[in-house]
Design a protein around this motif. Sequence first.
Motif, PDB file in Angstrom:
ATOM      1  N   GLN A  27       0.860  -1.180   0.000  1.00 34.52           N
ATOM      2  CA  GLN A  27       0.000   0.000   0.000  1.00 34.52           C
ATOM      3  C   GLN A  27       0.896   1.228   0.000  1.00 34.52           C
ATOM      4  O   GLN A  27       2.059   1.158   0.384  1.00 34.52           O
ATOM      5  CB  GLN A  27      -0.921   0.007   1.214  1.00 34.52           C
ATOM      6  CG  GLN A  27      -0.199   0.031   2.532  1.00 34.52           C
ATOM      7  CD  GLN A  27      -1.156  -0.096   3.705  1.00 34.52           C
ATOM      8  OE1 GLN A  27      -2.358  -0.208   3.539  1.00 34.52           O
ATOM      9  NE2 GLN A  27      -0.620  -0.077   4.904  1.00 34.52           N
ATOM     10  N   ARG A  28       0.335   2.331  -0.445  1.00 36.01           N
ATOM     11  CA  ARG A  28       1.060   3.598  -0.426  1.00 36.01           C
ATOM     12  C   ARG A  28       0.396   4.475   0.631  1.00 36.01           C
ATOM     13  O   ARG A  28      -0.795   4.737   0.578  1.00 36.01           O
ATOM     14  CB  ARG A  28       1.020   4.275  -1.795  1.00 36.01           C
ATOM     15  CG  ARG A  28       2.004   5.416  -1.927  1.00 36.01           C
ATOM     16  CD  ARG A  28       1.895   6.119  -3.282  1.00 36.01           C
ATOM     17  NE  ARG A  28       1.977   5.262  -4.429  1.00 36.01           N
ATOM     18  CZ  ARG A  28       3.124   4.936  -5.054  1.00 36.01           C
ATOM     19  NH1 ARG A  28       4.261   5.375  -4.598  1.00 36.01           N
ATOM     20  NH2 ARG A  28       3.094   4.177  -6.123  1.00 36.01           N
ATOM     21  N   VAL A  29       1.205   4.919   1.597  1.00 32.10           N
ATOM     22  CA  VAL A  29       0.711   5.767   2.675  1.00 32.10           C
ATOM     23  C   VAL A  29       1.560   7.032   2.691  1.00 32.10           C
ATOM     24  O   VAL A  29       2.781   6.960   2.892  1.00 32.10           O
ATOM     25  CB  VAL A  29       0.789   5.051   4.048  1.00 32.10           C
ATOM     26  CG1 VAL A  29       0.343   5.976   5.157  1.00 32.10           C
ATOM     27  CG2 VAL A  29      -0.031   3.769   4.020  1.00 32.10           C
ATOM     28  N   GLY A  30       0.923   8.171   2.448  1.00 32.89           N
ATOM     29  CA  GLY A  30       1.655   9.431   2.430  1.00 32.89           C
ATOM     30  C   GLY A  30       2.767   9.448   1.401  1.00 32.89           C
ATOM     31  O   GLY A  30       3.825  10.026   1.645  1.00 32.89           O
ATOM     32  N   GLY A  31       2.577   8.775   0.282  1.00 37.45           N
ATOM     33  CA  GLY A  31       3.576   8.743  -0.778  1.00 37.45           C
ATOM     34  C   GLY A  31       4.657   7.693  -0.592  1.00 37.45           C
ATOM     35  O   GLY A  31       5.536   7.548  -1.437  1.00 37.45           O
ATOM     36  N   VAL A  32       4.625   6.949   0.509  1.00 36.49           N
ATOM     37  CA  VAL A  32       5.649   5.945   0.801  1.00 36.49           C
ATOM     38  C   VAL A  32       5.029   4.553   0.702  1.00 36.49           C
ATOM     39  O   VAL A  32       3.941   4.302   1.225  1.00 36.49           O
ATOM     40  CB  VAL A  32       6.236   6.164   2.218  1.00 36.49           C
ATOM     41  CG1 VAL A  32       7.261   5.100   2.546  1.00 36.49           C
ATOM     42  CG2 VAL A  32       6.835   7.557   2.345  1.00 36.49           C
ATOM     43  N   GLN A  69       4.454   0.828   1.682  1.00 31.74           N
ATOM     44  CA  GLN A  69       4.543   0.013   2.886  1.00 31.74           C
ATOM     45  C   GLN A  69       4.116  -1.411   2.566  1.00 31.74           C
ATOM     46  O   GLN A  69       3.289  -1.639   1.680  1.00 31.74           O
ATOM     47  CB  GLN A  69       3.655   0.573   3.993  1.00 31.74           C
ATOM     48  CG  GLN A  69       4.107   1.927   4.481  1.00 31.74           C
ATOM     49  CD  GLN A  69       3.255   2.440   5.627  1.00 31.74           C
ATOM     50  OE1 GLN A  69       2.169   1.950   5.892  1.00 31.74           O
ATOM     51  NE2 GLN A  69       3.770   3.446   6.303  1.00 31.74           N
ATOM     52  N   THR A  87       8.499  -0.550   5.748  1.00 28.01           N
ATOM     53  CA  THR A  87       8.340   0.717   5.034  1.00 28.01           C
ATOM     54  C   THR A  87       9.532   0.913   4.118  1.00 28.01           C
ATOM     55  O   THR A  87      10.688   0.720   4.539  1.00 28.01           O
ATOM     56  CB  THR A  87       8.258   1.892   6.038  1.00 28.01           C
ATOM     57  OG1 THR A  87       7.139   1.666   6.900  1.00 28.01           O
ATOM     58  CG2 THR A  87       8.069   3.214   5.309  1.00 28.01           C
TER      59      THR A  87
END
Length: 159
Positions: free
Chosen positions: A112-117, A119, A140
């Motif tokens: 998944q992408r969380v805040g552009g990062v 994970q 991450t």
Amino acid sequence: MLVMHRSMFLALPMFALLLAGCCGRFTGKQSEPSSENTTGTITAMVNGIPVSEIPGTYTGSWGTMHLLVNGTTARAAYDHDNGFFVGQVSPTGIRGTWCQGTKRGPAEFRFQRVGGVIQIDGRWSHQASPNNWIDDWDLTKQKTTHALLAARAPAANCP
């Protein structure tokens, strides 16, 4: 003025059928991008993340891991007990085997992408109890590469 012969009107439907037969269903619209090609061997996206963005160094609950993707095969080296991971990429994630010396078992990574990062929500189990999943291999993606793990990852193998 363009003059068309009657045989041209008969040829147009035949051309459309030929086009549909060789290249998929002709709808007049562009097709949506697919996560697999028609043979099911190439995965372009994993949970909406381009496969090209998945390789790299990740850190998390079990230390640091460097993950590589080559076609549909994923290989990783991680620092916890000098472990390796080998798996298959699919549109929903990567599923495979982890190994550390003589210890081994199944593992799954969901991205998944969380805040552009990017994970990883990972889970694993032991070979002796493959249905008792432990859902704590969370990682991450880092901006820097762990050179030692990156050098070990291409040779990852879980015999």
